[in-house]
Design a protein around this motif. Structure first.
Motif, PDB file in Angstrom:
ATOM      1  N   ARG A 127     131.078  64.882  25.008  1.00  0.00           N
ATOM      2  CA  ARG A 127     130.807  63.650  24.253  1.00  0.00           C
ATOM      3  C   ARG A 127     129.340  63.276  24.337  1.00  0.00           C
ATOM      4  N   ASP A 138     126.352  66.656  23.003  1.00  0.00           N
ATOM      5  CA  ASP A 138     126.922  67.119  21.724  1.00  0.00           C
ATOM      6  C   ASP A 138     125.960  68.077  21.025  1.00  0.00           C
ATOM      7  N   PRO A 172     125.231  59.592  23.351  1.00  0.00           N
ATOM      8  CA  PRO A 172     125.180  61.006  22.973  1.00  0.00           C
ATOM      9  C   PRO A 172     123.759  61.468  22.698  1.00  0.00           C
ATOM     10  N   ASP A 175     129.342  63.696  31.868  1.00  0.00           N
ATOM     11  CA  ASP A 175     130.505  62.941  31.399  1.00  0.00           C
ATOM     12  C   ASP A 175     131.498  62.729  32.539  1.00  0.00           C
TER      13      ASP A 175
END
Length: 263
Positions: free
Chosen positions: A30, A33, A85, A231
């Motif tokens: 996430r 990316d 992101p 993450d």
């Protein structure tokens, strides 16, 4: 005096060994990316396409080029949204040290280099020089996702992992460069400093006695261990600031230049 009120509630930031070593990954996440077109544009600007079959030395040089490009094109600010992101960081053209490190990780993964992060809880007092008149608004703990890159084979003694601290040379080598260690004051940010001097969170490196310290281990409150991605680290331990504090601070701090100490 730092503030503990800004920290996420119900988060115990201590290491919780589960017996599994973090193996890292090249997969997008996430935050990382890297399949987004903006990351592809950054890769294209570096002058070479990702190549998964190059030597460790070539991969290292590619990461150094990427670091220099990010430092030159992503303006340093005090953004507090650690989970933003990478594609959005690139769209804005500005980011915190944490966000710019995430951009570097994305470039690495796009080129087939696995990354993971070491979770470090750092005393907020390290940031006092940047906020001499706003110490009460400095969080008492800052959560750092410190990247590591797998440049060598897993069978090596260190598993082939290289910490971002050593991206531009060994810590002993970097410690003797002119200018001393990292002071967190003035225009140099942590992201830029790692290309110039030793950033040593473990206390193994000494800078010259008449220079700023390279040993930052005294600022480490807790070592949370390694995680497959930033993450995973933030999912378990939260970001540096609680959600309310981020919502209040981001509109101002997310645009405020980190290229100079704040008053």
């Amino acid at each position: 005096m730092t503030s503990s009120m800004l920290r996420p509630r119900n988060r115990v930031r201590t290491a919780t060994p589960d017996g599994r070593a973090a193996e890292g990954s090249t997969e997008p996440t996430r935050i990382l990316d890297w399949r987004h077109p903006r990351v592809g544009e950054l890769l294209g600007s570096l002058g070479s396409a990702p190549d998964r079959d190059v030597s460790a030395g070539d991969r290292l040089e590619a990461l150094r080029r990427a670091h220099r490009r990010i430092a030159a094109t992503v303006r340093p600010v005090y953004s507090v949204q650690d989970e933003r992101p990478v594609s959005e960081v690139l769209r804005r053209g500005r980011g915190s040290c944490s966000q710019r490190l995430a951009v570097l990780e994305s470039v690495a993964r796009a080129g087939g280099v696995a990354t993971r992060v070491r979770g470090l809880v750092v005393d907020g007092a390290l940031w006092y020089p940047r906020f001499p008149r706003m110490r009460r608004l400095v969080p008492d703990q800052v959560l750092l996702a410190w990247p590591e890159f797998r440049l060598g084979p897993a069978g090596e003694a260190d598993g082939g992992w290289l910490a971002v601290s050593e991206l531009f040379g060994g810590l002993d080598e970097l410690s003797v460069h002119p200018g001393g260690g990292f002071t967190n004051a003035g225009p140099e940010t942590l992201f830029e400093a790692l290309s110039r001097t030793a950033i040593d969170w473990d206390g193994h490196t000494a800078c010259p006695a008449d220079a700023a310290a390279c040993d930052l281990s005294g600022h480490v409150v807790a070592d949370l261990g390694r995680f497959d991605s930033r993450d995973d680290l933030f999912d378990l331990h939260g970001q540096t600031l609680c959600r309310t504090a981020r919502l209040v601070a981001e509109p101002v701090m997310g645009r405020r230049s980190a290229g100079a100490a704040a008053g």
